[in-house]
Structures are given as structure tokens and as C-alpha cells.
Design a protein around this motif. Structure first.
Motif, short mmCIF file in Angstrom:
data_model
loop_
_atom_site.label_atom_id
_atom_site.label_comp_id
_atom_site.label_asym_id
_atom_site.label_seq_id
_atom_site.Cartn_x
_atom_site.Cartn_y
_atom_site.Cartn_z
N LEU A 89 0.89 -1.23 -0.15
CA LEU A 89 -0.26 -0.13 -0.06
C LEU A 89 0.85 1.19 0.13
O LEU A 89 0.53 2.20 -0.87
CB LEU A 89 -0.84 -0.10 1.19
CG LEU A 89 -1.81 -1.02 1.21
CD1 LEU A 89 -2.77 -1.04 2.54
CD2 LEU A 89 -2.56 -1.38 0.16
N ILE A 90 2.04 1.34 1.00
CA ILE A 90 2.90 2.36 0.95
C ILE A 90 3.60 2.71 -0.48
O ILE A 90 3.70 3.75 -0.96
CB ILE A 90 3.79 2.15 2.01
CG1 ILE A 90 3.08 2.27 3.35
CG2 ILE A 90 4.92 3.43 1.91
CD1 ILE A 90 3.96 1.83 4.50
N GLU B 291 3.31 6.49 -5.94
CA GLU B 291 2.65 6.94 -7.29
C GLU B 291 1.92 8.04 -7.38
O GLU B 291 1.70 8.45 -8.64
CB GLU B 291 1.89 5.60 -7.85
CG GLU B 291 2.93 4.22 -8.07
CD GLU B 291 2.12 3.15 -8.66
OE1 GLU B 291 1.02 3.41 -9.12
OE2 GLU B 291 2.50 2.02 -8.40
N GLY B 292 1.68 8.71 -6.52
CA GLY B 292 1.11 10.14 -6.51
C GLY B 292 -0.45 10.07 -5.79
O GLY B 292 -1.04 11.08 -6.06
N VAL C 215 -3.85 3.16 4.18
CA VAL C 215 -2.52 4.00 4.46
C VAL C 215 -3.27 5.41 3.80
O VAL C 215 -3.38 5.33 2.61
CB VAL C 215 -1.09 3.58 3.72
CG1 VAL C 215 -0.15 4.64 4.30
CG2 VAL C 215 -0.89 2.25 4.27
N VAL C 216 -2.95 6.38 4.88
CA VAL C 216 -3.49 7.75 4.21
C VAL C 216 -2.50 8.83 4.80
O VAL C 216 -1.47 8.88 5.76
CB VAL C 216 -4.72 8.18 5.09
CG1 VAL C 216 -5.43 9.61 4.43
CG2 VAL C 216 -5.77 7.07 4.71
N LYS C 217 -2.25 10.05 3.67
CA LYS C 217 -1.51 10.90 4.13
C LYS C 217 -2.20 11.93 5.39
O LYS C 217 -3.36 11.91 5.22
CB LYS C 217 -1.38 11.83 2.97
CG LYS C 217 -0.15 11.23 1.89
CD LYS C 217 -0.19 12.38 0.71
CE LYS C 217 0.66 11.71 -0.16
NZ LYS C 217 1.07 12.71 -1.51
N ASN D 226 -13.13 14.58 0.89
CA ASN D 226 -12.12 15.70 1.12
C ASN D 226 -11.09 15.90 0.17
O ASN D 226 -10.31 16.79 0.28
CB ASN D 226 -11.48 15.13 2.73
CG ASN D 226 -10.72 16.32 3.27
OD1 ASN D 226 -11.39 17.37 3.32
ND2 ASN D 226 -9.81 15.94 4.04
N GLY D 227 -11.22 15.29 -1.29
CA GLY D 227 -10.32 15.68 -2.21
C GLY D 227 -9.36 14.78 -2.23
O GLY D 227 -8.27 15.15 -3.15
N ALA D 228 -9.22 13.66 -1.78
CA ALA D 228 -7.88 12.95 -1.89
C ALA D 228 -8.13 12.09 -3.35
O ALA D 228 -8.95 11.59 -3.48
CB ALA D 228 -8.00 12.14 -0.65
N LYS D 229 -6.68 12.10 -3.76
CA LYS D 229 -6.48 11.15 -5.00
C LYS D 229 -6.50 9.53 -4.54
O LYS D 229 -5.44 9.45 -3.51
CB LYS D 229 -5.38 11.56 -5.74
CG LYS D 229 -5.07 10.47 -7.19
CD LYS D 229 -3.97 11.21 -7.81
CE LYS D 229 -3.77 10.11 -9.16
NZ LYS D 229 -2.66 10.71 -9.76
N ILE D 230 -7.51 8.75 -4.65
CA ILE D 230 -7.29 7.64 -3.97
C ILE D 230 -7.04 6.44 -4.98
O ILE D 230 -7.10 6.44 -6.09
CB ILE D 230 -8.65 7.26 -3.33
CG1 ILE D 230 -9.95 6.92 -4.39
CG2 ILE D 230 -8.95 8.34 -2.16
CD1 ILE D 230 -11.17 6.62 -3.63
N ALA D 231 -6.52 5.22 -4.44
CA ALA D 231 -6.35 3.83 -4.93
C ALA D 231 -6.84 2.91 -4.17
O ALA D 231 -7.06 2.90 -2.94
CB ALA D 231 -4.87 3.70 -5.54
N GLU D 232 -7.16 1.68 -4.76
CA GLU D 232 -7.38 0.64 -4.00
C GLU D 232 -6.76 -0.77 -4.49
O GLU D 232 -6.56 -0.70 -5.89
CB GLU D 232 -8.98 0.41 -4.29
CG GLU D 232 -9.80 -0.74 -3.49
CD GLU D 232 -11.15 -0.76 -3.85
OE1 GLU D 232 -12.12 -0.94 -2.83
OE2 GLU D 232 -11.74 -0.63 -5.06
#
Length: 259
Positions: free
Chosen positions: A112-113, A118-119, A164-166, A190-196
């Protein structure tokens, strides 16, 4: 200056046979990662020997780069309160979450980290192949379909605990009710760019689940509440005005029909 790279939050309640094994697995993976880390355990008022088993494990597996903390509640307040207490304590630039029942695999954390690098701002686990019973899997699948379709949250598994979240995308959150289950939706809104990413899901080796099959209904009600507050808290007249206009229109049609 904050020099903690990663905080791992682990709420637990009556997991006496799992915590020692879990802590050893977490410390092993942190040693591999080589980050300045902290692990925050939050005891949600356990009534078994969870604390008696965890404390020796914390003393035994010490590290200069991996700190451990223990927060203890005097009574059971629920996982949302435990998660919130861990978030308040966490100082890491990245914050990870794990359940204490050993169904989450800490070995998935590096995956996950790395994806985060990757952005992305947040990476969530997807239990594509679950080890729960049929009814639990069924209700979870139905809830996730509803959430994707009606709340526009592009995730397959909103209830997966490993994520895992910033840090900045967890600020200013007030968690209530069952909101710990809604963190992915809150982070996304909240505007986060997310991946799964697909993660492991192991069978529970000891203890029992603390959640009933019908918690999905609470989850959906909480989502409706959050969506309403986030979308209309500054313009409630849009909602109540629309309801009023539709009610007047319906009354007029009824009056016209009976006249």
C-alpha cells in the motif's frame, strides 16, 4: 520537527490471543520498511487478558526507530472512539490502520505504501477474496454496491480496515457513531486522490467478530447523514424548500382531483 514517517493505529477489544502475534508481525514488517515509525494500540475497555498479553510483547520487541504507545479506555466506547483516539495521538506523515483480529495481514502495508508513492493521497485495501461466512459477505457486498451507486464512492470494499493515508487528509475529522467505517468515503470527499489494492484476508484464528450482520444499515444511515451535512449544511433551504414546494404541489393536485 516531526520525524515520524509512519503511524499505525490498532484499536482492539477482547483480542487476548491475537495481540502478541500481531505485534510481532507488525514489528517484523517495520524492520523491513526501515522507516521511523510508531504503533498506537488503543484498548477499547477489554474485559479479557488483552492488556496482560500485549504489555510483555511491547517490552520484549523494542526498537529505537519503531516506538509503541498504548491508550487504555476505562470502558467499551466502540471502535470509532478508539480510532479517533489513535488519530489524535498519531504524529506520522503517513497513517495506517489495522484491525487486531489478525485477518488483516501487516505484510500488505509495504504494498500500500509503495502504491502511495505513485502520486496517491490514500490507498485502501480490497478484500476481494474474503474469509468470512456467507451472510457477512452477502450483506457487505450489498452495502458496497449501494455505496458505489448512490454515494459515488469508487471503492469495492468500504469496510476493509487496512489502509494508508497521508496525514493531511485526516485532519479536521470528527468521528461519531460508526464513522470509522466511513473513513474511505470521508477521505475521498475531502479531495484525496485514492487507489484500491487487493489485499489478503485471513480467517479469524481466535475470538469472535464484534460486529453484527446488520451494521450495514447503520453504515448507510451514517452515509446519508454525512452526505447531507457536507452538501447542504450551508444551504439547507435547498433541501427543505424543495420538500416544501413538492408538498404544496402534491396538495394542489389532490385538491384539484377532489374538487
Amino acid at each position: 520537527m516531526n520525524n515520524i514517517d509512519l503511524s499505525i493505529i490498532v484499536p482492539f477489544y477482547n483480542e487476548e490471543n491475537n495481540l502478541e502475534k500481531l505485534h510481532l508481525q507488525i514489528m517484523n514488517i517495520l524492520n523491513i520498511l526501515g522507516l521511523n515509525s510508531e504503533v498506537i494500540y488503543v484498548d477499547d475497555g477489554s474485559s479479557d487478558k488483552s492488556l496482560d498479553n500485549l504489555k510483555p510483547a511491547l517490552k520484549k520487541n523494542k526498537s529505537t526507530s519503531n516506538k509503541t504507545y498504548l491508550i487504555v479506555f476505562g470502558r467499551n466506547l466502540g471502535q470509532t472512539a478508539s480510532t479517533a483516539a489513535g488519530m489524535d495521538q498519531a504524529k506520522g506523515k503517513l497513517i495506517a490502520f489495522l484491525d487486531a483480529d489478525l485477518q488483516n495481514d501487516p505484510n500488505d502495508l509495504p504494498i500500500l505504501i509503495n502504491k502511495l508513492k505513485e502520486g496517491y493521497d490514500a490507498v485502501f485495501g480490497w478484500r476481494k477474496t474474503r474469509s468470512d461466512d456467507f451472510l457477512r459477505n452477502f450483506f457487505s457486498a450489498v452495502a458496497n454496491i449501494i455505496i458505489r451507486k448512490f454515494f459515488n464512492v469508487p471503492l469495492h470494499d468500504l469496510g476493509c480496515s487496512i489502509k494508508v493515508v497521508k496525514r493531511e487528509y485526516l485532519s479536521n475529522f470528527k468521528l461519531y457513531s460508526e464513522y470509522h467505517r466511513l473513513l474511505p468515503a470521508l477521505i475521498y470527499w475531502n479531495g484525496a486522490k485514492i487507489a484500491e489494492l487487493v489485499v489478503s484476508h485471513r480467517k479469524r484464528g481466535s475470538g469472535k467478530s464484534k460486529y453484527g450482520y446488520f451494521r450495514v444499515f447503520k453504515l448507510i444511515i451514517d452515509l446519508i447523514t454525512i452526505k447531507f451535512l457536507s452538501s447542504y449544511q450551508t444551504k439547507p433551504s435547498y433541501v427543505f424548500g424543495t420538500i416544501g414546494i413538492l408538498s404544496e404541489l402534491f396538495a394542489f393536485l389532490v385538491l384539484f382531483a377532489v374538487a
